[in-house]
Every structure is written in C-alpha cells, then in structure tokens.
Design a protein around this motif. Structure first.
Motif, PDB file in Angstrom:
ATOM      1  N   VAL A  23      90.142  79.192  58.842  1.00 57.16           N
ATOM      2  CA  VAL A  23      91.291  78.433  59.113  1.00 57.16           C
ATOM      3  C   VAL A  23      92.480  78.908  59.700  1.00 57.16           C
ATOM      4  O   VAL A  23      93.199  78.041  60.440  1.00 57.16           O
ATOM      5  CB  VAL A  23      91.814  78.116  57.288  1.00 57.16           C
ATOM      6  N   GLY A  87      95.369  71.178  54.751  1.00 59.21           N
ATOM      7  CA  GLY A  87      94.420  70.522  55.813  1.00 59.21           C
ATOM      8  C   GLY A  87      94.620  68.922  55.665  1.00 59.21           C
ATOM      9  O   GLY A  87      94.609  68.354  56.717  1.00 59.21           O
ATOM     10  N   ILE A 109      99.164  75.392  54.359  1.00 58.51           N
ATOM     11  CA  ILE A 109      98.127  76.452  54.679  1.00 58.51           C
ATOM     12  C   ILE A 109      98.962  77.574  54.865  1.00 58.51           C
ATOM     13  O   ILE A 109      98.056  78.628  54.281  1.00 58.51           O
ATOM     14  CB  ILE A 109      97.558  75.830  56.041  1.00 58.51           C
ATOM     15  N   PHE A 169      91.745  69.292  61.631  1.00 57.76           N
ATOM     16  CA  PHE A 169      92.465  69.422  60.310  1.00 57.76           C
ATOM     17  C   PHE A 169      91.712  68.935  59.093  1.00 57.76           C
ATOM     18  O   PHE A 169      91.672  69.590  57.790  1.00 57.76           O
ATOM     19  CB  PHE A 169      93.695  68.897  60.175  1.00 57.76           C
ATOM     20  N   ILE A 172      89.294  71.845  58.733  1.00 54.41           N
ATOM     21  CA  ILE A 172      90.215  73.085  57.935  1.00 54.41           C
ATOM     22  C   ILE A 172      90.130  72.815  56.291  1.00 54.41           C
ATOM     23  O   ILE A 172      90.005  73.899  55.546  1.00 54.41           O
ATOM     24  CB  ILE A 172      91.380  73.073  58.534  1.00 54.41           C
ATOM     25  N   ALA A 173      90.308  71.552  55.783  1.00 53.35           N
ATOM     26  CA  ALA A 173      90.341  71.404  54.219  1.00 53.35           C
ATOM     27  C   ALA A 173      89.085  71.589  53.856  1.00 53.35           C
ATOM     28  O   ALA A 173      88.956  72.190  52.748  1.00 53.35           O
ATOM     29  CB  ALA A 173      90.955  69.820  54.214  1.00 53.35           C
TER      30      ALA A 173
END
Length: 399
Positions: A23, A87, A109, A169, A172-173
């Motif tokens: 991340v 994210g 984050i 993103f 990323i979540a």
C-alpha cells in the motif's frame, strides 16, 4: 507449518508488513503523479504523499497509547480498516478530480501506516533476546514482497479504470482488506502479555528520551527515513521531467524498495556481529554514495543505482536505529518511548515529502540531493559521539 509460536507470530507480522508496504509503495509511486494530474501547480503535486505522512505523524502517539490499553491485535486490525477506508476515499478523490479528497484518503492511509510502524516493535516483544534483532529484520523483510508488487500494482491500476489512477487506489483498499484477514491470526503470547501488564510505569518520558543512546537512535532513524522519503518522493517526478515514462519510474521505485528490504534478511546478523553503530555508519556511507550517484546523469542507470543505494542506506540506518532504541526503555516505558520516536521520524518524513516538489521546482534533481550533505555530516558526528561515549556498552547492546 511453524511449530514455534514465536516464529509463527513473526511470520504473521512479516506478512502484514508486506501487505502494508505494498500500500505504502503504491501511494509513493503514483500519489505525486495523481496529484500532478489534479493540482493547479506542480508545487502541490506531492500534497497527497505529504498528507499520508501527516496522517502517520498525527496518529502515531494516539495509536501507541490506545494499543497499550486494548492490545496490539485490536490496534493492528483497526489500522488496516483505516487503510481500506483511505483507499476508497482517495479513489473517490481521483474520480471527482478533487485534490482535497485524494489527500484526505492518503491521510487515512497514513493513519494505517502509523499502526503498521509498530509491527517491528511487536516482533521484538514476541521474540527472545537472541532472536530479537533478527525478528525485527525479518518483519521489515516483508517489504521485499512490496518491492515486487507495489509499483506493479500502481502501474497496472493506473489505466485500469478512468480517470487514471482510480483503479490503483481501489486495489490499495483491497490490499488493506487482505491485511485485516492476515492479522486476525496474530496473538501476543500470554506470558509476554502478563509480564507487560505487571510492569511498573517506569521513568518520566523526558528521562527516557534524553538518554544519549535514545537520541542517537532517533536521529539516525530519522535521517534514514527523511532522506529516503525525499529521494523516493522526488525521483518519479524528476524522471518524468527528464523524459522517462511511468513504467520506467515504477521500475526504479521497485529497485529502490528491493534495496530497502532485501538486506533485512541479514541486517540483524550484521548488527549482532559488528555492532549497531558500525551498521548505522555504513548506512550513512551508502547515503553519501547515493548523492554522488545523482551527479552522474539523469538516464535510467543513474536513477536506478542511486535509488537502490538509497534503499540499502535506509535499511541499515532504520533497523540499526530501531535495534538501538529497544535497549533504552523498559516494558512500562515502551508505549511512550516508541510513540515519541516514530512520531518524530514521521514528522520529519512529512516535511521531506511535502518539500520535495518545491525543492525540485527550485533547485532541480541534483541540487536537491546535494543540500542533504550537512544532514549526513551531523548524523556521522552523532554516531561518533555515542561511540566514544559508550564504546563497549553500546556495541554489546546491539549484539
């Protein structure tokens, strides 16, 4: 399957570290680029990355104090859920073209990053004295996975959905959600938890922080993190300014992150053999080599070699500083000592990440790195000072 509970918990922490670093590296790779697409001026392009470090610095102390009350496991799980939320909010910011929303997402984050910074300390708590330096190194070695996956994730997610970087993103979540599942298996052994609960509160925090070893550990780790963050934030933007493509910049960041974490497999052993101060001084020399390498040009190889040296230098200074720090406090002093250390480090990281865009615009890539030389000189003097002050005691503590 690992039969030793200590080794099993370190493996869980290393896996969680790998996912967290995926991340972090992804944000570092495309945060400034996504900001540049949205921002009205290049000076504000690195705001999303600076917001991430602001989130970390802001949450560091509350995270440590909260975990002292509710335990590492609950805190770590709360941190990953903040990463998931971050994210999603950042993705919404990209979708709406809002730099504020994008930066709010990366701020969240950053709060995830605040909790994740304590993975290495948790490893030192579940490990015995002999295994402790190696446990810290092995947890940070989880970043090797991030080096391989993080930049790729950012690069593949860039064009996956429109607008550009929306997919990055969202991925990323998803990574934060996977980390939540991994950390469900983490447990502090009952013997360690009981010993911690029975420990007296300890000395006032000022007395702990003003110890020479604590100050040098903090300054060394802050040097490693600050210079690394400045170089890592500025490099992708500088590469695009000099005609490189996103894929090339992602490859350089990948090499950099490999340099950061691959040595972790043996840094603990090096500290045990040569002493913590010698390894930290080696990190300073590697940073000097990084600066000298930036003078050789702006092609792919100068960037790649320089950023790799930057990563290895960070590894030696950061792991060395962490190892030295763990010798300066008792269990009752742990929460405040760790929080003050990491909050200070990330405040410096925040400053360096936010200033990277302005320094690049004003000075250019080469001079941005040359201004770091006095900082390295001060770090060298601090290590020499502690070495002369506590020549035998310090080296034994690092062993």
């Amino acid at each position: 399957m690992l039969k030793n509970p200590m080794h099993r918990q370190v493996l869980i922490l290393a896996s969680a570290q790998a996912l967290f670093q995926i991340v972090s590296v992804a944000v570092m790779t495309i945060g400034g680029l996504a900001g540049a697409v949205i921002a009205s001026s290049p000076r504000w392009a690195t705001l999303p990355i600076a917001a991430m470090f602001l989130g970390t610095a802001t949450m560091m102390f509350p995270a440590s104090m909260w975990m002292a009350r509710v335990g590492r496991r609950t805190g770590f799980l709360g941190g990953t859920l903040l990463g998931v939320a971050g994210g999603l909010v950042a993705a919404l910011g990209v979708w709406q073209g809002s730099l504020i929303l994008l930066s709010l997402g990366t701020f969240l984050i950053g709060t995830y990053q605040a909790f994740a910074q304590f993975y290495r300390f948790a490893a030192s708590e579940v490990a015995d004295d002999a295994f402790r330096p190696r446990a810290i190194s092995l947890v940070l070695a989880g970043g090797v996975v991030a080096a391989l996956i993080g930049p790729v994730l950012a690069r593949l997610g860039g064009p996956l959905l429109q607008p550009e970087y929306l997919g990055s993103f969202l991925l990323i979540a998803l990574t934060g959600l996977i980390a939540t599942g991994v950390l469900l298996g983490f447990q502090i052994p009952a013997a360690v938890a009981g010993a911690t609960a029975a420990t007296a509160p300890g000395r006032p925090w000022q007395q702990v922080v003003l110890q020479p070893a604590y100050l040098v550990a903090l300054f060394g780790a802050a040097t490693g993190y600050g210079i690394m963050i400045l170089g890592m934030t500025a490099a992708p933007i500088a590469m695009l300014q000099h005609g490189h493509e996103l894929g090339t910049a992602a490859t350089v960041i990948q090499l950099h992150v490999l340099g950061m974490f691959l040595p972790s497999f043996f840094t603990g052993s090096l500290i045990a053999r040569f002493g913590v101060l010698r390894i930290m001084f080696s990190g300073v020399l590697l940073f000097l080599a990084y600066i000298l390498m930036t003078l050789t040009g702006t092609g792919f190889m100068p960037f790649a070699v320089a950023l790799t040296l930057l990563g290895i230098g960070w590894n030696f200074l950061y792991i060395g500083g962490t190892t030295l720090l763990t010798t300066t406090y008792t269990s009752g002093e742990r929460a405040r000592a760790q929080a003050i250390n990491d909050m200070s480090i990330f405040a410096i990281g925040l400053t360096c990440s936010f200033s990277a865009g302005g320094l690049l615009e004003t000075l250019g890539w080469v001079d941005t790195n040359l201004v770091l030389l006095p900082w390295l000189a001060l770090t060298t003097l601090s290590l020499a000072w502690l070495g002369f002050r506590q020549p035998r005691m310090t080296e034994q503590r690092g062993s």
